[in-house]
Design an enzyme around this catalytic site. Structure first.
Site, short mmCIF file in Angstrom:
data_model
loop_
_atom_site.label_atom_id
_atom_site.label_comp_id
_atom_site.label_asym_id
_atom_site.label_seq_id
_atom_site.Cartn_x
_atom_site.Cartn_y
_atom_site.Cartn_z
N GLY A 207 70.93 101.27 85.13
CA GLY A 207 71.35 100.18 86.02
C GLY A 207 71.57 98.92 85.24
N ASN A 208 71.73 97.83 85.94
CA ASN A 208 71.94 96.55 85.25
C ASN A 208 71.30 95.43 86.06
OD1 ASN A 208 74.01 95.42 87.15
ND2 ASN A 208 75.02 97.31 86.51
N ASN A 209 71.42 94.24 85.51
CA ASN A 209 70.68 93.08 86.03
C ASN A 209 71.39 92.29 87.11
OD1 ASN A 209 68.27 93.02 84.78
ND2 ASN A 209 69.00 91.91 82.97
N SER A 210 72.50 92.79 87.62
CA SER A 210 73.28 91.95 88.55
C SER A 210 72.50 91.71 89.86
CB SER A 210 74.61 92.62 88.87
OG SER A 210 75.33 91.82 89.74
#
Ligand code: CTP
Length: 396
Positions: A207-210
């Site tokens: 996943g990512n930090n958005s």
């Protein structure tokens, strides 16, 4: 005064013309309002709560005495940008003029700081009654808009002044009373927000930090400017998104599927979501033991916005985002804009985690024509409106 949001309370009084407010509700939704209906008890003799719930898409509760723990009149008063009462009976005019609060609607009006619009409808004798005339004078002196009724046929044989006005005139008078800033009226805007996740096994993902804040800000700003908004939301928590069609997705493949349905119907897309660039070649059906977690084979995800750009109609406007660490290289971002085939690209510098999760942002809006707009430190809400302004220029 300019309304920042588009939340509206439609109060319905106990007159036979209450049924005409069903059409008014629809027209108010057309100009971008999320409408909550508060009927008076007596109005329910003419039109029932089911009608208002079906049309508004929201629960309707006429009582001050349910959900008391939520203090319903204060919650309603604080959550609205405008109150419209239609039809406003002689009784309601008298109560509001004299500050009488004996039900949810009159309590909400008393507690609200929002602009108030009253749409009187009653028999001519009642409209011309000295008490009503005095009440209307008082209400107007307080800055409340009291719309003049029409002249015409009443219920029964009567004829005169007091008819519920044409709905188009009500909407036009409301628009003059409050500045609705509805420059996106009639436009359908698609927004993606958040970050896609690619499952590794039942408990892990890439996943990512958005945080999704920029996408949510764009979706809300577009709604407030009158657009019909569809939000494809990936793995973010939402607050109040009234008036926005929301499709929740997790993976890139799900986002691609949602976009394939919605993109052909929209005028512009804001691709604010952070899409996972790659996914595991296979999802393990069972949790992988940590000893076996040495490497994960990945395959690239499709570039969603680039693929949409290839199928886009000439009238459709595409806006991409690029989060870079140490984004000083505008030339590289301009190449990305061209590579993806989009019209605008917002380039922001996320070095040191400066943007993720924050309410503030900064960067450059790059235009396919080679121009750029510097966006120094500003709120994501401000940038949302700036991006919508730029998209609107392209939409023509
Ligand atoms: N994007 C997309 N599909 C992907 C990856 C990104 O639609 N598979 C979109 C993002 O939503 C964003 C824009 O493309 O609007 C730019 O994303 P970015 O990650 O900066 O671009 P990449 O193509 O991944 O380029 P890089 O090689 O710099 O990571």
């Amino acid at each position: 005064m300019t309304l920042q949001g588009r939340e509206l309370i439609l109060g319905v009084g106990g007159g036979i013309s209450a049924y005409k407010s069903a059409d008014l509700l629809r027209r108010l939704q057309d100009v971008g309002f999320g409408v909550t209906v508060i009927p008076t008890r007596s109005s329910l003799n003419f039109v029932g709560t089911s009608t208002w719930e079906a049309l508004s898409g929201r629960p309707v509760n006429p009582s001050l005495w349910s959900s008391v723990h939520e203090v319903p009149h204060i919650k309603a008063a604080r959550g609205t940008n405008l109150i419209v009462v239609a039809p406003a009976t002689a009784d309601l005019l008298a109560k509001i003029a004299n500050g009488i609060c004996d039900d949810l609607l009159t309590n909400t009006i008393s507690a609200s700081k929002s602009p108030i619009v009253l749409v009187p409808a009653m028999h001519p004798e009642m409209w011309l009654n000295q008490a009503t005339v005095a009440n209307v004078t008082t209400l107007r002196a307080r800055g409340i808009l009291v719309i003049e009724p029409d002249e015409g046929r009443m219920t029964g044989e009567d004829f005169g002044v007091g008819r519920y006005p044409e709905v188009s005139r009500i909407v036009s008078e409301i628009s003059k009373f409050v500045d609705l800033n509805s420059d996106l009226l009639g436009k359908r805007i698609l927004v993606t927000a958040g970050g896609t996740r690619e499952a590794i096994d039942p408990v892990r993902y890439i996943g990512n930090n958005s945080s999704g804040k920029q996408g949510l800000a764009i979706a809300k700003a577009a709604r407030n400017r009158g657009a019909e908004v569809v939000l494809v939301s990936a793995n973010i928590a939402h607050e109040n998104l009234d008036g926005i069609k929301t499709i929740s997705v997790e993976s890139t493949a799900q986002m691609q599927e949602a976009l394939s349905q919605e993109f052909p119907l929209c005028d512009a897309i804001f691709m604010a979501a952070a899409v996972a660039d790659a996914k595991p070649t296979r999802i393990n059906s069972e949790k992988i033991k940590k000893g076996a977690l040495n490497s994960i084979d990945l395959e690239a995800n499709p570039d969603l916005i680039a693929a949409l750009a290839k199928t886009a109609k000439p009238s459709q406007v595409l806006i991409a985002f690029a989060a870079e660490t140490g984004a000083k290289d505008i030339k590289a971002a301009q190449d990305k804009l061209a590579r993806k085939g989009v019209h605008l690209l917002f380039l922001n510098d996320v070095s040191d985690g400066a943007i993720f999760g924050s309410d503030m942002t900064s960067g450059f809006i790059l235009n396919v024509d080679g121009s750029k707009i510097a966006c120094p430190q500003q709120s994501k809400d401000t940038l949302a409106d700036l991006l919508l302004d730029q998209a609107l220029i392209k939409l023509g």
